[in-house]
Design a protein around this motif. Structure first.
Motif, PDB file in Angstrom:
ATOM      1  N   GLY A  60      -9.685 -14.740  -1.754  1.00  0.00           N
ATOM      2  CA  GLY A  60      -9.687 -13.298  -1.460  1.00  0.00           C
ATOM      3  C   GLY A  60      -8.384 -12.808  -0.864  1.00  0.00           C
ATOM      4  N   LEU A  61      -7.337 -13.621  -0.916  1.00  0.00           N
ATOM      5  CA  LEU A  61      -6.105 -13.284  -0.208  1.00  0.00           C
ATOM      6  C   LEU A  61      -5.339 -12.130  -0.843  1.00  0.00           C
ATOM      7  CD1 LEU A  61      -5.098 -16.903   0.711  1.00  0.00           C
ATOM      8  CD2 LEU A  61      -5.433 -15.033   2.338  1.00  0.00           C
ATOM      9  N   PHE A  62      -5.365 -12.029  -2.165  1.00  0.00           N
ATOM     10  CA  PHE A  62      -4.656 -10.920  -2.801  1.00  0.00           C
ATOM     11  C   PHE A  62      -5.248  -9.562  -2.390  1.00  0.00           C
ATOM     12  CE2 PHE A  62      -3.404 -13.972  -6.359  1.00  0.00           C
ATOM     13  CZ  PHE A  62      -2.050 -13.951  -6.050  1.00  0.00           C
ATOM     14  N   TRP A  96       5.703 -15.444  -0.866  1.00  0.00           N
ATOM     15  CA  TRP A  96       6.429 -14.251  -1.343  1.00  0.00           C
ATOM     16  C   TRP A  96       5.602 -13.500  -2.386  1.00  0.00           C
ATOM     17  CZ3 TRP A  96      11.160 -12.282   0.172  1.00  0.00           C
ATOM     18  CH2 TRP A  96      11.754 -11.339  -0.668  1.00  0.00           C
ATOM     19  N   ASN A  97       5.080 -14.222  -3.369  1.00  0.00           N
ATOM     20  CA  ASN A  97       4.292 -13.544  -4.400  1.00  0.00           C
ATOM     21  C   ASN A  97       2.967 -13.044  -3.853  1.00  0.00           C
ATOM     22  OD1 ASN A  97       6.284 -13.868  -6.273  1.00  0.00           O
ATOM     23  ND2 ASN A  97       5.031 -14.964  -7.759  1.00  0.00           N
ATOM     24  N   PHE A  98       2.348 -13.822  -2.980  1.00  0.00           N
ATOM     25  CA  PHE A  98       1.121 -13.341  -2.343  1.00  0.00           C
ATOM     26  C   PHE A  98       1.369 -12.010  -1.648  1.00  0.00           C
ATOM     27  CE2 PHE A  98      -0.002 -12.943   2.136  1.00  0.00           C
ATOM     28  CZ  PHE A  98      -1.280 -12.401   1.999  1.00  0.00           C
ATOM     29  N   ALA A  99       2.371 -11.960  -0.778  1.00  0.00           N
ATOM     30  CA  ALA A  99       2.602 -10.764   0.028  1.00  0.00           C
ATOM     31  C   ALA A  99       2.977  -9.569  -0.838  1.00  0.00           C
ATOM     32  CB  ALA A  99       3.688 -11.046   1.064  1.00  0.00           C
ATOM     33  N   ASN A 100       3.862  -9.795  -1.817  1.00  0.00           N
ATOM     34  CA  ASN A 100       4.226  -8.715  -2.729  1.00  0.00           C
ATOM     35  C   ASN A 100       3.004  -8.143  -3.432  1.00  0.00           C
ATOM     36  OD1 ASN A 100       7.015  -7.769  -3.361  1.00  0.00           O
ATOM     37  ND2 ASN A 100       7.454  -9.956  -3.314  1.00  0.00           N
ATOM     38  N   LEU A 101       2.245  -9.008  -4.073  1.00  0.00           N
ATOM     39  CA  LEU A 101       1.136  -8.538  -4.906  1.00  0.00           C
ATOM     40  C   LEU A 101      -0.003  -7.978  -4.075  1.00  0.00           C
ATOM     41  CD1 LEU A 101       1.191 -11.338  -7.646  1.00  0.00           C
ATOM     42  CD2 LEU A 101       2.507  -9.215  -7.505  1.00  0.00           C
ATOM     43  N   ALA A 102      -0.267  -8.574  -2.918  1.00  0.00           N
ATOM     44  CA  ALA A 102      -1.300  -8.030  -2.037  1.00  0.00           C
ATOM     45  C   ALA A 102      -0.924  -6.636  -1.544  1.00  0.00           C
ATOM     46  CB  ALA A 102      -1.530  -8.969  -0.854  1.00  0.00           C
ATOM     47  N   SER A 103       0.353  -6.442  -1.220  1.00  0.00           N
ATOM     48  CA  SER A 103       0.779  -5.146  -0.674  1.00  0.00           C
ATOM     49  C   SER A 103       0.631  -4.018  -1.692  1.00  0.00           C
ATOM     50  CB  SER A 103       2.236  -5.224  -0.204  1.00  0.00           C
ATOM     51  OG  SER A 103       3.139  -5.254  -1.290  1.00  0.00           O
ATOM     52  N   ASP A 125      -9.630  -7.169  -9.372  1.00  0.00           N
ATOM     53  CA  ASP A 125      -8.745  -8.283  -9.055  1.00  0.00           C
ATOM     54  C   ASP A 125      -7.376  -8.164  -9.738  1.00  0.00           C
ATOM     55  OD1 ASP A 125     -10.195 -10.074  -7.324  1.00  0.00           O
ATOM     56  OD2 ASP A 125     -11.524 -10.490  -9.015  1.00  0.00           O
ATOM     57  N   ALA A 126      -7.189  -7.128 -10.530  1.00  0.00           N
ATOM     58  CA  ALA A 126      -5.940  -6.999 -11.297  1.00  0.00           C
ATOM     59  C   ALA A 126      -4.732  -7.020 -10.366  1.00  0.00           C
ATOM     60  CB  ALA A 126      -5.954  -5.704 -12.094  1.00  0.00           C
ATOM     61  N   LEU A 127      -3.707  -7.757 -10.771  1.00  0.00           N
ATOM     62  CA  LEU A 127      -2.497  -7.848  -9.970  1.00  0.00           C
ATOM     63  C   LEU A 127      -1.479  -6.808 -10.437  1.00  0.00           C
ATOM     64  CD1 LEU A 127      -2.107 -11.732  -9.719  1.00  0.00           C
ATOM     65  CD2 LEU A 127      -3.117 -10.150  -8.053  1.00  0.00           C
ATOM     66  N   GLY A 157       6.567 -12.051  -9.635  1.00  0.00           N
ATOM     67  CA  GLY A 157       5.222 -12.338 -10.126  1.00  0.00           C
ATOM     68  C   GLY A 157       4.801 -11.522 -11.325  1.00  0.00           C
ATOM     69  N   VAL A 158       5.757 -10.917 -12.009  1.00  0.00           N
ATOM     70  CA  VAL A 158       5.427  -9.938 -13.048  1.00  0.00           C
ATOM     71  C   VAL A 158       4.633 -10.546 -14.196  1.00  0.00           C
ATOM     72  CG1 VAL A 158       7.634 -10.233 -14.265  1.00  0.00           C
ATOM     73  CG2 VAL A 158       6.387  -8.057 -14.448  1.00  0.00           C
ATOM     74  N   GLU A 159       4.851 -11.804 -14.525  1.00  0.00           N
ATOM     75  CA  GLU A 159       4.128 -12.421 -15.641  1.00  0.00           C
ATOM     76  C   GLU A 159       2.626 -12.519 -15.373  1.00  0.00           C
ATOM     77  OE1 GLU A 159       5.000 -13.158 -18.565  1.00  0.00           O
ATOM     78  OE2 GLU A 159       7.174 -13.443 -18.593  1.00  0.00           O
ATOM     79  N   SER A 160       2.239 -12.490 -14.115  1.00  0.00           N
ATOM     80  CA  SER A 160       0.822 -12.618 -13.748  1.00  0.00           C
ATOM     81  C   SER A 160       0.111 -11.273 -13.673  1.00  0.00           C
ATOM     82  CB  SER A 160       0.702 -13.314 -12.384  1.00  0.00           C
ATOM     83  OG  SER A 160       1.344 -14.569 -12.391  1.00  0.00           O
ATOM     84  N   CYS A 161       0.858 -10.181 -13.867  1.00  0.00           N
ATOM     85  CA  CYS A 161       0.335  -8.855 -13.544  1.00  0.00           C
ATOM     86  C   CYS A 161      -0.002  -8.021 -14.778  1.00  0.00           C
ATOM     87  CB  CYS A 161       1.360  -8.099 -12.689  1.00  0.00           C
ATOM     88  SG  CYS A 161       1.664  -8.904 -11.094  1.00  0.00           S
ATOM     89  N   ASP A 162      -1.010  -7.190 -14.612  1.00  0.00           N
ATOM     90  CA  ASP A 162      -1.412  -6.250 -15.658  1.00  0.00           C
ATOM     91  C   ASP A 162      -0.774  -4.880 -15.480  1.00  0.00           C
ATOM     92  OD1 ASP A 162      -3.139  -8.115 -16.865  1.00  0.00           O
ATOM     93  OD2 ASP A 162      -4.741  -7.623 -15.461  1.00  0.00           O
ATOM     94  N   TRP A 163      -0.190  -4.648 -14.282  1.00  0.00           N
ATOM     95  CA  TRP A 163       0.362  -3.339 -13.958  1.00  0.00           C
ATOM     96  C   TRP A 163       1.677  -3.534 -13.210  1.00  0.00           C
ATOM     97  CZ3 TRP A 163      -2.227   1.111 -15.517  1.00  0.00           C
ATOM     98  CH2 TRP A 163      -3.539   0.924 -15.959  1.00  0.00           C
TER      99      TRP A 163
END
Length: 408
Positions: A60-62, A96-103, A125-127, A157-163
């Motif tokens: 649940g961290l993201f 770094w990727n956690f904090a970026n994507l969570a924010s 859950d979309a990143l 982390g862009v490759e993991s993201c839908d947006w």
């Protein structure tokens, strides 16, 4: 790992929901051993391994600062520092990727509800990736929205993201109208990713380039930076928590500052553990008996503890201000930026000190120390942590001159 100063509740309250807050930080800490084991593979992949992303999702961290109305934890802002601190003690790229994507869940909570529904209505859950380099994008206002084009670097982390949230400057026919800065929310189908991330630090973040060519972005999928300077936002109508009324770019350094903090803490902990059991190669003296070793541990730990105190204090006080409806003035906002840069610089100094104190051992690529050193300097290279820039602007405002940071 860390001592009492490393506890997320040390000396300062995190507000309502302390039990769930502590549980979330504990989940991040529980991942440390496995994430450390994967660190070399993460660097080789140049992005987070799928199993690491799954671990972060499962914990649940993201979603720690995502609105509760869509299933997020809606924790206080300082959670970004505390959880990145924990994950950074394993691998700075993961943190770094956690904090970026969570924010970005936090920031989306400030957009118009239609934008929130467009993302979270499909998948909560979309990143969401980002690049907040405003001159990289140019937008022109058209009927019911904007046409955006540009080339943005460093979209972690862009490759993991839908947006993706991309920053841009809105062009007008009359420059006298002034410059408008906006964020544009685009689906992955609307931009192109260029694989450019071959770096010496934060190697596993996959911070690639993004290209957009004349893409239409509807009005409700954008937000003006002037709406993110503190106080109610377009999203406050459905997300009334003070979390979504914080001044975004004043607090921007603290999205990522915990990464440098956790990385430095891990470096210190590793050094202390080694010094306890290692003897000098030259005279077989125990390193723990050497005064120089003791002094370096004291200096590095003081820098790290001071950095942690600055980061957490500013985030907690910012939440308290937002809860009472107070918006910092320009002097207060530039102080937040100054402190964000200064605290990360302290962490980088601590790692550099310990790296130098480690002698030839620091040269081996098989150990964690060389990665911690590279990652520390990679974190510090982010503009948010450039003390010359943050310090200059703070000094300008203190002297009564205009701020050079137009996002505050």
């Amino acid at each position: 790992m860390a001592g009492d100063s490393g506890k997320p509740d040390a000396g300062l309250s995190v507000g309502p929901g302390a039990a769930s807050y502590a549980a979330m930080v504990a989940r991040a800490k529980a991942l440390i051993p496995e994430l450390r084991n994967r660190a070399s593979r993460t660097e080789e992949l140049r992005r987070l391994p799928p199993e690491t992303e799954r671990d972060l999702h499962d914990a649940g961290l993201f979603r720690i600062v995502q609105p509760r109305r869509v299933g997020g934890a809606e924790l206080d802002y300082v959670a970004l520092v505390d959880c990145a601190d924990a994950l950074g003690q394993a691998d700075a790229s993961v943190a770094w990727n956690f904090a970026n994507l969570a924010s970005h869940h936090w920031m989306l909570g400030m957009f118009d509800r239609q934008a929130q529904d467009a993302v979270w209505g499909r998948d909560a859950d979309a990143l969401i990736a980002s690049s907040f380099i405003f001159p990289a994008g140019r937008a022109k206002r058209v009927d019911r929205g904007y046409v955006l084009r540009g080339h943005w670097p460093f979209s972690s982390g862009v490759e993991s993201c839908d947006w993706n949230m991309l920053a841009g400057v809105v062009a007008t026919d009359d420059e006298a109208d002034g410059i408008e800065y906006r964020l544009f929310l685009l689906n992955r189908s609307e931009y192109r990713i260029n694989d450019t991330w071959n770096a010496t630090g934060l190697c596993g973040t996959g911070s690639n380039d993004v290209w957009v060519e004349d893409s239409f972005v509807a009005e409700n999928m954008t937000i003006a930076i002037s709406d993110l300077t503190g106080g109610p936002t377009p999203g406050s109508a459905v997300n009334p928590n003070a979390l979504y009324a914080l001044p975004v770019f004043s607090l921007f350094p603290y999205v990522l500052s915990g990464v440098g903090l956790g990385n430095a803490q891990a470096c210190l902990d590793d050094y202390v553990e080694l010094a306890r059991r290692r003897a000098s190669t030259y005279n077989r003296a125990k390193l723990s008996d050497l005064q120089t070793t003791q002094i370096k541990i004291a200096e590095a730990s003081a820098k790290i503890d001071a950095a942690r105190l600055v980061m957490r204090t500013n985030c907690i006080e910012a939440m308290a201000d937002a809860r009472r409806g107070y918006i910092p003035d320009l002097a207060g906002k530039t102080r937040l930026r100054r402190d964000g840069a200064f605290s990360v610089n302290l962490c980088t100094e601590a790692v550099s000190l310990l790296f130098a104190a480690s002698g030839a051992r620091s040269l081996f690529t098989s150990g964690a120390l060389q990665r911690q050193f590279r990652d520390a300097h990679a974190v510090n290279s982010h503009l948010a942590f450039n003390f010359d820039a943050a310090g200059t602007n703070y000094g300008r405002v203190a002297l009564g001159l205009p701020s050079e940071n137009l996002t505050l």
